[in-house]
Write a protein that holds these residues in place. Sequence first.
Motif, mmCIF file in Angstrom:
data_model
loop_
_atom_site.group_PDB
_atom_site.id
_atom_site.type_symbol
_atom_site.label_atom_id
_atom_site.label_comp_id
_atom_site.label_asym_id
_atom_site.label_seq_id
_atom_site.Cartn_x
_atom_site.Cartn_y
_atom_site.Cartn_z
ATOM 1 N N ASN A 174 0.814 -1.219 0.000
ATOM 2 C CA ASN A 174 0.000 0.000 0.000
ATOM 3 C C ASN A 174 0.847 1.269 0.000
ATOM 4 N N LEU A 175 2.175 1.106 -0.040
ATOM 5 C CA LEU A 175 3.105 2.243 0.031
ATOM 6 C C LEU A 175 2.718 3.180 1.170
ATOM 7 N N GLU A 176 2.507 2.569 2.335
ATOM 8 C CA GLU A 176 2.091 3.323 3.514
ATOM 9 C C GLU A 176 3.075 4.459 3.775
ATOM 10 N N ALA A 177 2.595 5.665 3.745
ATOM 11 C CA ALA A 177 3.462 6.847 3.769
ATOM 12 C C ALA A 177 4.348 6.905 5.008
ATOM 13 N N ASP A 178 3.748 6.639 6.173
ATOM 14 C CA ASP A 178 4.534 6.741 7.404
ATOM 15 C C ASP A 178 5.629 5.674 7.450
ATOM 16 N N LEU A 179 5.319 4.475 6.960
ATOM 17 C CA LEU A 179 6.319 3.396 6.918
ATOM 18 C C LEU A 179 7.502 3.806 6.046
ATOM 19 N N LEU A 180 7.213 4.318 4.842
ATOM 20 C CA LEU A 180 8.293 4.692 3.926
ATOM 21 C C LEU A 180 9.120 5.850 4.486
ATOM 22 N N LYS A 181 8.444 6.788 5.130
ATOM 23 C CA LYS A 181 9.151 7.933 5.711
ATOM 24 C C LYS A 181 10.074 7.486 6.845
ATOM 25 N N GLN A 182 9.527 6.664 7.748
ATOM 26 C CA GLN A 182 10.323 6.232 8.903
ATOM 27 C C GLN A 182 11.469 5.304 8.488
ATOM 28 N N LEU A 183 11.232 4.459 7.486
ATOM 29 C CA LEU A 183 12.290 3.577 7.007
ATOM 30 C C LEU A 183 13.407 4.391 6.361
ATOM 31 N N ASP A 184 13.030 5.409 5.591
ATOM 32 C CA ASP A 184 14.042 6.267 4.963
ATOM 33 C C ASP A 184 14.869 6.997 6.023
ATOM 34 N N LEU A 185 14.203 7.462 7.084
ATOM 35 C CA LEU A 185 14.927 8.117 8.176
ATOM 36 C C LEU A 185 15.881 7.143 8.862
ATOM 37 N N TYR A 186 15.415 5.896 9.013
ATOM 38 C CA TYR A 186 16.262 4.891 9.660
ATOM 39 C C TYR A 186 17.500 4.592 8.805
ATOM 40 N N ILE A 187 17.304 4.450 7.499
ATOM 41 C CA ILE A 187 18.422 4.153 6.602
ATOM 42 C C ILE A 187 19.464 5.272 6.641
ATOM 43 N N LYS A 188 18.987 6.519 6.729
ATOM 44 C CA LYS A 188 19.896 7.678 6.717
ATOM 45 C C LYS A 188 20.423 8.026 8.110
ATOM 46 N N LYS A 189 19.889 7.368 9.132
ATOM 47 C CA LYS A 189 20.237 7.716 10.508
ATOM 48 C C LYS A 189 21.727 7.541 10.763
ATOM 49 N N PRO A 190 22.409 8.580 11.234
ATOM 50 C CA PRO A 190 23.851 8.459 11.505
ATOM 51 C C PRO A 190 24.110 7.559 12.706
ATOM 52 N N LYS A 191 25.279 6.960 12.715
ATOM 53 C CA LYS A 191 25.665 6.062 13.813
ATOM 54 C C LYS A 191 26.842 6.690 14.564
ATOM 55 N N ASN A 192 26.652 7.945 14.935
ATOM 56 C CA ASN A 192 27.747 8.737 15.499
ATOM 57 C C ASN A 192 28.292 8.167 16.797
#
Length: 730
Positions: free
Chosen positions: A76-94
Amino acid sequence: MINSTRENWKIINYRNVDDMIAAEFLHDLYNRYDYSVNSIRFRNTISIYKGNVFESYAPKDEWDNLGRRLGRRFYNLEADLLKQLDLYIKKPKNRLINMLQEISSEKISLDSSLETVERIASLQYTALGEIYGINLVQIEHGLKWAMEQLLLEEIPKEDVRKYIPYLLGSEKATIGVIAEKTALALSIKVSEKKLTLREAEKEYLSKYKNLNYAYGAVKKNNVAAEKLKYLIETPLKERIQLFNKLDNLTDCNKSNSLVDKIIRSHEIRDKLIKLNDIAIKVGDLRDKNKALMGQVAYQRNRLLNNLASLTGEKRENLSRYMLFELFELAENQKRLSEETINLRYDYVVLNRIENCLIGDKAREATLVVDFKTDKNDQIKGTTASMGNVKGYVKHVRDISDLNYITKEDILVAKGTDFNFMDAMMKSKGFITEEGGILSHAAVIARELKKPCLIGIPNVFSKIPEGSFINLNADQGYVKVIHRKVNEKKIPFVKLDDASNSVIVGNKAYRLYELLKHNINVLPGIVIPSSININDYTANDVEILLNEIKMLFPECSHLVVRSSSPSEDLIDKSVAGILESKICKMESFDLYNAIQYVQESGKKGIIKYYFSKDEVDLAVLIQPYLKQDLGGVIFTCNPIGDDENDMLIEASYGGASNVVNGKVDIRETLSKSSYKSNYKIFNNLAEIANYIENLYGYPVDIEWGAQNQKIYIFQVRPITTLSNKVGEYHD
């Protein structure tokens, strides 16, 4: 749940790791979830750690349910899922990166053992939180489910498997392929005298030092040197061809043009392109995570080395400590016993509630392996990369097997990782039990344009070593064209010919002697101590079973028992250490039973008794006798060392009940009279007295009776007598 059959479980991880805390890390990894992306987690996982090999399993129904639930959200290309997954992928591991930089920049010489363990724990949990806030195998499973549903709306079901691999192609090479290309280039320079081996090794390590360490196989410090030496031994012309092949690989990502070609609906086409883009990003994150985990493993190893120095505990012993036990060692100087350490090298099971099962309990709790193969020799799997090839099966059970892969082979393994790359370059294709659409095997196969099937349970038993097969990933199956040309017959000795105790062990040899003196002993066969059942296939065991059926035609069950030259001695019985097992007259059950008995000769406790890692062990196989009564008789009463009395212990459940402590009848008989209220005991006492006179010393005899007929199962010296009757043993 844990004792359910293997068919109900799916392997979700397969790794080589050196330390128990690395195994703990992997076990924890598969219960990770992030509420903002995926609140579903594996509720149940079982992890098996044997030697340095780690495997994790999850219930198949949980795996399927997870794919559907997360897959519907991707569909369903759930908007919140795609947004949160994209944030997780880009999340720095400082935090983790800073911690690694801090540890790597200092010489590890912490003065406090507790401070060292706290640093290990902080590194462990920071890595778990920042690298694996989400379990990516769940994400890729949901993506695959969603793509399949979208394709099913446009194309026939039988064609879906053909297109899924193309929809998962990446636009750039993975780090594993890049590292392989670099190693090839460096090896070519060494052969051309442009670099020394040491210079090449240094350059490779400067870029990929942590790549092969991944989750914790770090103790081998010469990985790069061995890799380069292995490549240098390959003809230069062949290496140049491999390098050019990698260099000239066209982009794997054909998804956009493929979607345009086969999908008419604009809505479905746009969804598939979007999901493909997510899959590429997730695959790239997987690679980066593994490389980062290599750094974690390397620094963790340095800290453990420092802890060994501070505590005086051997580094190899620390390899079998769990994290909380490292704290116990540092704070309270509480050490694991040598017996526990040896048992943990032998076999460990971790379950989701963090129980740690070892030794025999682990074997009882572990998954049942099914050795049955498909009757039509056609085995179905999930297509990860298209292609259709024929070749010879090469099982890769550990990294040492990788050296034997040739260009004519198809690599079969539970799973693959970075250290498989050389072999994957050579082989025609890959088949694995573990893995999803973005697993290492799947991604590398698509990059190298080689066929790959994943998700085949019991892969080693279903696809026998050395068989010539057709790997048809286009249609999603493996067909065994013919099994290994030289099928191996498992050698055995009939019990009435078991005249060499070194070959057949003391248990079988004494039964042979009793047969020669016309004492009732069940028929049997003995597999010599030189035979390892792991060297044989399920088909070989089927041949053995057919021979057994001819020898024991009325038999429905078998008793598989140990028989070692090291047991049943005058001064050492080793009772209860080596194993026995009852099995059905079925090949997979027999294989498991023989393997179980043989492995008992390698248990950690063996070292405690014999000061060596394993003992020679033959396997005695006899028909299972359903007993009306059974038990043990001691020809010299061990309670009080009375040489004039015999002690009989019996159970209506049979001899095994008495051995396990359940006694229904206990009676002492005088050797001068043999008077008992049980007629069968009088007959038993006469047989026992005859056997004692035959050997010349008091004996412990295991027996069973059916329809008043007595059978002898085992004879051994009584080893618990005091000096009062010690002259028997002189």
